[in-house]
Design an enzyme around this catalytic site. Structure first.
Site, PDB file in Angstrom:
ATOM      1  N   ASN A  26      15.120  42.305 -15.529  1.00  0.00           N
ATOM      2  CA  ASN A  26      15.580  43.687 -15.461  1.00  0.00           C
ATOM      3  C   ASN A  26      17.081  43.718 -15.663  1.00  0.00           C
ATOM      4  O   ASN A  26      17.789  42.760 -15.326  1.00  0.00           O
ATOM      5  CB  ASN A  26      15.215  44.323 -14.113  1.00  0.00           C
ATOM      6  CG  ASN A  26      15.719  45.753 -14.001  1.00  0.00           C
ATOM      7  OD1 ASN A  26      15.445  46.582 -14.862  1.00  0.00           O
ATOM      8  ND2 ASN A  26      16.452  46.031 -12.944  1.00  0.00           N
ATOM      9  N   GLU A  27      17.563  44.798 -16.213  1.00  0.00           N
ATOM     10  CA  GLU A  27      19.002  45.021 -16.358  1.00  0.00           C
ATOM     11  C   GLU A  27      19.320  46.411 -15.845  1.00  0.00           C
ATOM     12  O   GLU A  27      18.717  47.400 -16.256  1.00  0.00           O
ATOM     13  CB  GLU A  27      19.441  44.874 -17.811  1.00  0.00           C
ATOM     14  CG  GLU A  27      20.935  45.105 -18.002  1.00  0.00           C
ATOM     15  CD  GLU A  27      21.394  44.856 -19.428  1.00  0.00           C
ATOM     16  OE1 GLU A  27      22.614  44.971 -19.688  1.00  0.00           O
ATOM     17  OE2 GLU A  27      20.532  44.560 -20.275  1.00  0.00           O
ATOM     18  N   THR A  33      22.654  48.952 -13.814  1.00  0.00           N
ATOM     19  CA  THR A  33      24.062  49.303 -13.916  1.00  0.00           C
ATOM     20  C   THR A  33      24.958  48.221 -13.355  1.00  0.00           C
ATOM     21  O   THR A  33      26.041  47.967 -13.875  1.00  0.00           O
ATOM     22  CB  THR A  33      24.313  50.628 -13.183  1.00  0.00           C
ATOM     23  OG1 THR A  33      23.426  51.623 -13.694  1.00  0.00           O
ATOM     24  CG2 THR A  33      25.751  51.085 -13.368  1.00  0.00           C
ATOM     25  N   VAL A  43      18.989  40.620 -13.970  1.00  0.00           N
ATOM     26  CA  VAL A  43      18.153  39.669 -13.255  1.00  0.00           C
ATOM     27  C   VAL A  43      17.359  38.860 -14.264  1.00  0.00           C
ATOM     28  O   VAL A  43      16.742  39.416 -15.175  1.00  0.00           O
ATOM     29  CB  VAL A  43      17.210  40.383 -12.270  1.00  0.00           C
ATOM     30  CG1 VAL A  43      16.397  39.368 -11.482  1.00  0.00           C
ATOM     31  CG2 VAL A  43      18.008  41.264 -11.328  1.00  0.00           C
ATOM     32  N   ASP A  74      18.735  51.683   2.625  1.00  0.00           N
ATOM     33  CA  ASP A  74      18.216  51.959   1.279  1.00  0.00           C
ATOM     34  C   ASP A  74      16.770  51.486   1.156  1.00  0.00           C
ATOM     35  O   ASP A  74      16.405  50.834   0.180  1.00  0.00           O
ATOM     36  CB  ASP A  74      19.086  51.302   0.213  1.00  0.00           C
ATOM     37  CG  ASP A  74      18.820  51.877  -1.173  1.00  0.00           C
ATOM     38  OD1 ASP A  74      18.262  52.992  -1.250  1.00  0.00           O
ATOM     39  OD2 ASP A  74      19.152  51.216  -2.172  1.00  0.00           O
TER      40      ASP A  74
END
EC number: 2.7.11.22
Length: 612
Positions: free
Chosen positions: A304-305, A307, A311, A426
Site C-alpha cells: 500500500n502507498e 500520504t 508499505v 484512532d
C-alpha cells in the site's frame, strides 16, 4: 566448676602465632595472638637508610597526599621507631594535594616523629589515625600536636637533610608529581565535551531508546504510574493495510462504496504535531545509530502507498521471515530541520517497541536506508488482512459468535493499552489487522499517546470522524480512555450490520447523525453538555434512543439480531456522557460474552486468500 566435673585448664598449651600487617601500612609492628592476650612486639628492622632507598618508589601516593609523610612542624620520634608506609591504597576516594615539603625544627625536647595528616591539622582525625591509636599504644608525649602558624612558617634548610635523604626527597618529588598527574587524569571533573558522547554519536539516554532495543525491555507490567513521561507516539503513519477506511482524519484512500469523509487538513496535523512537542529533546532524536540496513531485506511487492508512507512485503535475508516494511516519509518542516526525524513517527516507533501483547502488532525493529537513501523503515510482523478489507469482501455479516471472538481480542488489546496509560485515539476497522489464524491485532499508533492524572488538555482533532465520540466533536480537549470505548462501540455495530453506524460528511453532520440515533442530549442526560464550545449550535430535538431499531432482538426479514445482553453492551459503549460510558474492564466482563452462542475459537475463524 560443676559438681563431679574435672578441672580442665582453659589456657592453650601451644601458642598460636598470627602475624598480621597493620592496615595503616606499618611494616615494623606485628601482632602475636596467644591464649588470653595479644602481645605487640617490635620486630627488628633494617636501617632507615636502606629502607628509604628500597622503598622510595613504592610509597603510597594516597599516604603522601593525606599528609601522612614527614612534613613541617612534625613531632620527631626516634629513628628506630620511624614507620614506613605500605604502597597499598586503602582509600582511593579521598584525594588531596601534597603539602609543602619544607621542614621545621621541633620545639619539643624529645626527637620523635609522629604522622600528622592534613585532617589532623584541621582538628580532625582520620579513620587510619584512630586505628593507629587503638592498635599501637604510644606514650602520651608521642600524641600528635597541632603546630602553630609560626612554626609552620619556619623553613628547614636543605643542608640539614641526612645523608641519602636528599636523594630520597628528589625521588619522592618525582613520584608525587607523577602521582598527582595520574590522579588528575583519573579524578577529573566530568565534562560532556570531553566524553565519548560529546561527539554526537550516541549517549546513554539515546542507547536506552535505541530502536534495536531487546524485546525483553518491553512492557510486561500490569500498570504504569500516571506521572511518567508521555510515551512518544505518532500520527503520521497509517497502518500497512489497504486504505479502505473512510471518514474524517483518515490518511487512507476512500472506500470502494463511495462513502467519503472530510479531507485530512494540514492544520489538523500541525495541531497534533505541536501537542506536547517539548517532551522530546534533540538528544532523543539520534535513535537510528547502529540500526540495520534496509538492504538486508528483499522487497517482494508493494502492499500500500499512502500520504505518509509506503508499505512493502519483504523477506528478511538473515532469518528468511516474511515481514512488512513501512517506509516513513520525511517531510520538510521545522521539526525535521531541528531534529532530523518526524516527531509523530518517533512517538509511534517508541510506543510500538514498548508494547508486547498478542493483540497488538509487533514491531521488530527499525532499519535505515542504504548509502543514498535517508529514509527510515519500520519492520513489522506481516498479517494478511485488515478488518476493513475482510468486511468489504464478505457477502454477509459476521455471525454472533465470530463477532464475540473479534470483540474479545480487540478489548483484550485495548485493556493492555489503557492499563499502561495509553490512548490509541484512532480505532477503526482499517487499523485492525487479521491473519489466517483468526488473530486480530491493533496497529497504527500514529495518534496514540500516553495520558496521566490529572487529565491534561489534548487536541480534539484525533480519531477518524465516523468513529469519533461526541465530546470531541463538541470541542472537548480534556478526555481519556472513554474516547477509545466509543470507537469500540462503533466497530461492534459495524461488525454486526456490515456498514458504518454514523457515516457523517462533516463534523456537524456527524453530530446530527449521532443525535438522530441516540437522542439529543441536555444537561439532565449529559451534565456539562452546554459548556462545550460547539454545543451552542442548534440541533434537532430528538429525545428518544433509536438504537434498538437498528439492532432488533427478533427479525422477520432476515439480517443480524442482537440479544438483550448484546444490546446492553452496545448501548453502554455508545453512551453520550463519557463519564457514564463503559470501561474496557467492564466490557470484557460483560455477560454477553458468556451467553450462547459462545465466542468462536480463533482456530475455527474463517480464512481468506491473501491479497498481498
Amino acid at each position: 566448676m560443676a559438681a563431679g566435673g574435672v578441672d580442665v585448664s582453659r589456657s592453650s598449651v601451644a601458642v598460636k602465632k598470627d602475624y598480621d600487617f597493620y592496615r595503616n601500612g606499618s611494616r615494623d609492628v606485628y601482632v602475636r595472638q596467644s591464649g588470653r592476650d595479644d602481645e605487640r612486639r617490635q620486630i627488628k628492622r633494617p636501617s632507615d637508610h636502606d629502607l628509604r632507598r628500597n622503598d622510595g618508589r613504592h610509597r603510597s601516593r594516597l599516604a603522601y597526599e593525606k599528609g601522612e609523610l614527614r612534613e613541617e612542624a612534625e613531632v620527631q620520634r626516634p629513628s628506630e621507631k620511624r614507620r614506613k608506609f605500605s604502597p597499598i591504597v586503602w582509600n582511593a576516594e579521598k584525594v588531596g594535594r601534597a603539602p609543602s615539603r619544607e621542614k621545621t625544627k621541633s620545639p619539643f625536647p624529645v626527637p620523635t616523629t609522629t604522622v600528622i595528616s592534613n585532617q589532623a591539622v584541621a582538628g580532625k582525625t582520620t579513620s587510619n589515625d584512630q586505628v593507629n591509636a587503638l592498635m599501637s599504644p604510644e606514650p602520651s608525649y608521642l600524641a600528635p600536636v597541632q603546630p602553630s602558624e609560626a612554626l609552620l612558617a619556619v623553613k628547614h634548610p636543605v643542608d640539614d637533610l641526612e645523608e641519602g635523604q636528599l636523594e630520597e626527597e628528589q625521588v619522592m618529588q618525582e613520584d608525587v608529581k607523577e602521582g598527582l598527574l595520574e590522579e588528575e587524569q583519573v579524578m577529573q571533573e566530568p565534562n560532556i565535551k570531553t566524553s565519548r558522547w560529546g561527539t554526537g554519536l550516541t549517549s546513554p539516554k539515546e542507547e536506552l531508546i535505541s530502536v534495536n532495543v531487546s524485546k525483553t525491555n518491553r512492557w510486561n507490567r500490569s500498570s504504569l504510574t500516571p506521572e511518567c513521561e508521555e510515551v512518544m507516539v505518532s500520527e503520521e503513519q497509517q497502518c500497512y493495510s489497504s486504505g479502505s477506511g473512510s471518514g474524517h482524519l483518515s490518511v487512507e484512500k476512500l472506500s470502494a462504496d463511495g462513502n467519503s469523509g472530510r479531507e485530512y487538513y494540514s492544520s489538523d496535523h500541525d495541531e497534533l504535531e505541536h501537542e506536547d512537542q517539548d517532551s522530546l529533546t534533540p538528544g532523543e532524536m539520534n535513535m537510528m545509530f547502529g540500526s540495520r540496513s534496509v538492504n538486508e531485506f528483499q522487497k517482494l511487492n508493494k502492499i500500500n502507498e499512502g500520504t505518509y508512507g509506503i508499505v512493502y512485503k519483504a523477506r528478511d535475508e538473515k532469518t528468511k521471515e516474511i515481514v512488512a516494511l513501512k517506509k516513513i516519509k520525511m517531510k520538510e518542516d521545522r521539526f525535521e530541520e531541528e531534529y532530523g526525524f518526524p516527531l509523530t513517527s518517533l512517538r509511534e516507533i517508541n510506543i510500538l517497541l514498548s508494547c508486547n501483547h498478542p493483540a497488538i502488532v509487533n514491531v521488530k525493529e527499525v532499519v535505515v536506508g542504504g548509502k543514498n537513501d535517508n529514509d527510515v523503515y519500520m519492520v513489522m510482523e506481516h498479517l494478511e488482512h485488515d478488518l476493513r478489507g475482510v468486511m468489504d469482501r464478505r457477502k454477509e455479516p459476521f455471525s454472533t459468535s465470530e463477532v464475540k471472538c473479534l470483540m474479545m481480542q480487540l478489548l483484550d488489546g485495548l485493556k493492555y493499552l489503557h492499563t499502561n496509560w495509553i490512548i490509541h485515539r484512532d480505532l477503526k476497522p482499517s487499523n485492525l489487522l487479521m491473519n489466517n489464524c483468526g488473530e486480530l491485532k491493533i496497529c497504527d499508533f500514529g495518534m496514540a499517546r500516553q495520558y496521566g492524572s490529572p487529565i491534561k488538555p489534548y487536541t480534539q482533532m484525533v480519531i477518524t470522524q465516523w468513529y469519533r465520540p461526541p465530546e470531541l466533536l463538541l470541542g472537548a480537549k480534556e478526555y481519556s480512555t472513554a474516547v477509545d470505548m466509543w470507537s469500540v462501540g462503533c466497530i461492534m455495530a459495524e461488525l454486526l450490520s456490515q456498514k458504518p453506524l454514523f457515516p457523517g460528511k462533516s463534523e456537524l453532520d456527524q453530530l446530527q447523525k449521532i443525535f438522530a440515533v441516540l437522542g439529543t442530549p441536555n444537561e439532565a442526560i449529559w451534565p456539562g453538555f452546554s459548556s462545550f464550545p460547539n454545543a451552542k449550535a442548534k440541533f434537532p430535538t430528538q429525545p428518544y434512543n433509536m438504537l434498538r431499531k437498528k439492532f432488533p432482538a427478533i427479525s422477520f426479514v432476515g439480517g443480524q439480531i442482537l440479544s438483550e445482553r448484546g444490546f446492553d453492551l452496545l448501548n453502554s459503549l455508545l453512551t453520550l456522557d463519557p463519564e457514564k460510558r463503559l470501561t474496557v474492564e467492564d466490557a470484557l466482563n460483560h455477560g454477553w460474552f458468556h451467553e450462547v452462542p459462545l465466542p468462536k475459537s480463533k482456530d475455527f475463524m474463517p480464512t481468506y486468500p491473501p491479497k498481498r
